[in-house]
Design an enzyme around this catalytic site. Sequence first.
Site, PDB file in Angstrom:
ATOM      1  CG  HIS A  66       8.220 -26.118 -42.701  1.00 19.39           C
ATOM      2  ND1 HIS A  66       7.976 -26.233 -41.339  1.00 19.39           N
ATOM      3  CD2 HIS A  66       7.014 -26.294 -43.305  1.00 19.39           C
ATOM      4  CE1 HIS A  66       6.695 -26.488 -41.147  1.00 19.39           C
ATOM      5  NE2 HIS A  66       6.089 -26.524 -42.315  1.00 19.39           N
ATOM      6  CG  ASP A  70       1.070 -24.019 -40.679  1.00 21.50           C
ATOM      7  OD1 ASP A  70       1.610 -24.061 -41.805  1.00 21.50           O
ATOM      8  OD2 ASP A  70       1.051 -24.991 -39.904  1.00 21.50           O
ATOM      9  CG  HIS A  71       5.348 -23.811 -39.295  1.00 24.98           C
ATOM     10  ND1 HIS A  71       5.827 -24.538 -38.225  1.00 24.98           N
ATOM     11  CD2 HIS A  71       4.371 -24.566 -39.857  1.00 24.98           C
ATOM     12  CE1 HIS A  71       5.188 -25.691 -38.150  1.00 24.98           C
ATOM     13  NE2 HIS A  71       4.305 -25.728 -39.135  1.00 24.98           N
ATOM     14  CG  HIS A 157       6.596 -30.996 -43.901  1.00 24.11           C
ATOM     15  ND1 HIS A 157       5.519 -31.720 -43.468  1.00 24.11           N
ATOM     16  CD2 HIS A 157       6.148 -29.716 -44.050  1.00 24.11           C
ATOM     17  CE1 HIS A 157       4.466 -30.922 -43.339  1.00 24.11           C
ATOM     18  NE2 HIS A 157       4.826 -29.693 -43.705  1.00 24.11           N
ATOM     19  CG  ASP A 180       4.678 -29.039 -39.708  1.00 24.37           C
ATOM     20  OD1 ASP A 180       4.566 -29.026 -38.464  1.00 24.37           O
ATOM     21  OD2 ASP A 180       3.901 -28.441 -40.467  1.00 24.37           O
ATOM     22  CG  HIS A 250       1.958 -28.475 -36.079  1.00 20.89           C
ATOM     23  ND1 HIS A 250       1.268 -29.207 -37.022  1.00 20.89           N
ATOM     24  CD2 HIS A 250       2.284 -27.311 -36.675  1.00 20.89           C
ATOM     25  CE1 HIS A 250       1.188 -28.505 -38.151  1.00 20.89           C
ATOM     26  NE2 HIS A 250       1.798 -27.342 -37.954  1.00 20.89           N
TER      27      HIS A 250
END
Length: 298
Positions: A66, A70-71, A157, A180, A250
């Site tokens: 997504h 942070d990804h 999410h 996530d 995570h």
Amino acid sequence: MTGNFPFKATLLGTGCPVVSPRRYGAGTLIECAGKCFLVDIGSGVTQRLVQAGCSGAQIDALLLTHLHSDHLIDLYQFIVSSWHQNRDRPQVIYGPPGTQSFVDAQMQAWKAERHLRIEFEKRSSTSAFDIDVIEFEDSREVMSEGDARISAVRVEHPPVEPAFGYAFEALGKKLVLSGDTRPCDALVDAAVQADVLVHEVFAHSHDDRSLVGGTRTSQTMSAVASYHTTADEVGRIARDARVKCLVLSHIVPPDANEKDLIAAVRRHYSGPVIVGEDLMSFDLLTGHFNQHQVHFSI
């Protein structure tokens, strides 16, 4: 054909948006069907990739879960470093709608600097800067080759929609990465009898008053909890999917108490539980786990 190739996963980053010298941003390296796949490209993942013995030049496709920072915050670092590593083919990136726009914006932001480097350094190829983006909105098969298959699984999410987990299957083995998500039936279905489920975990209850302070208001804690999965809930998911091994990643926050995480999972799931660490690898064919020793300092 996949018979002579490994089926291996390496956790490159097991952290979250909270900065941690121990747990870098989200990223997992998957070696499957003779190819190398990277799932997410969070902070520091490019460095961890090299520590794991791989490089951006070797990655066959980047799969994004997504569009949270942070990804994917290391995306341009991944692209330019792969050029330094002599990549001679285009990048392939799979992700949700908006991925193309994000990639275009990154390439535009660094266009002048990139062209200066290209002109001055006189490297033999600029193919690493050619990006093929494949966007999709719902669960789908990403790749199929021989008996190997990669599938995207739409998870939950919100308000970030869509978001995906990924399932890798080869040689009778299955690895599932949650991405996530809050507890989600689609992920449970995808993970049924998985050999390894790598699942995100939110370590504390949204009503834990000891955590409220500074920018962490009670409203913030409730909001964050609403789109993640608590350790107790992860245990239920692993139980319901009858997974053979559960790996927690995570980890929110990155300094969560590992014994407490395992104890919460154990309320519902009796199988093997491993708290993931950066550079931990596991071989799906042999069941062997290996933990690299990573030294860090503050």
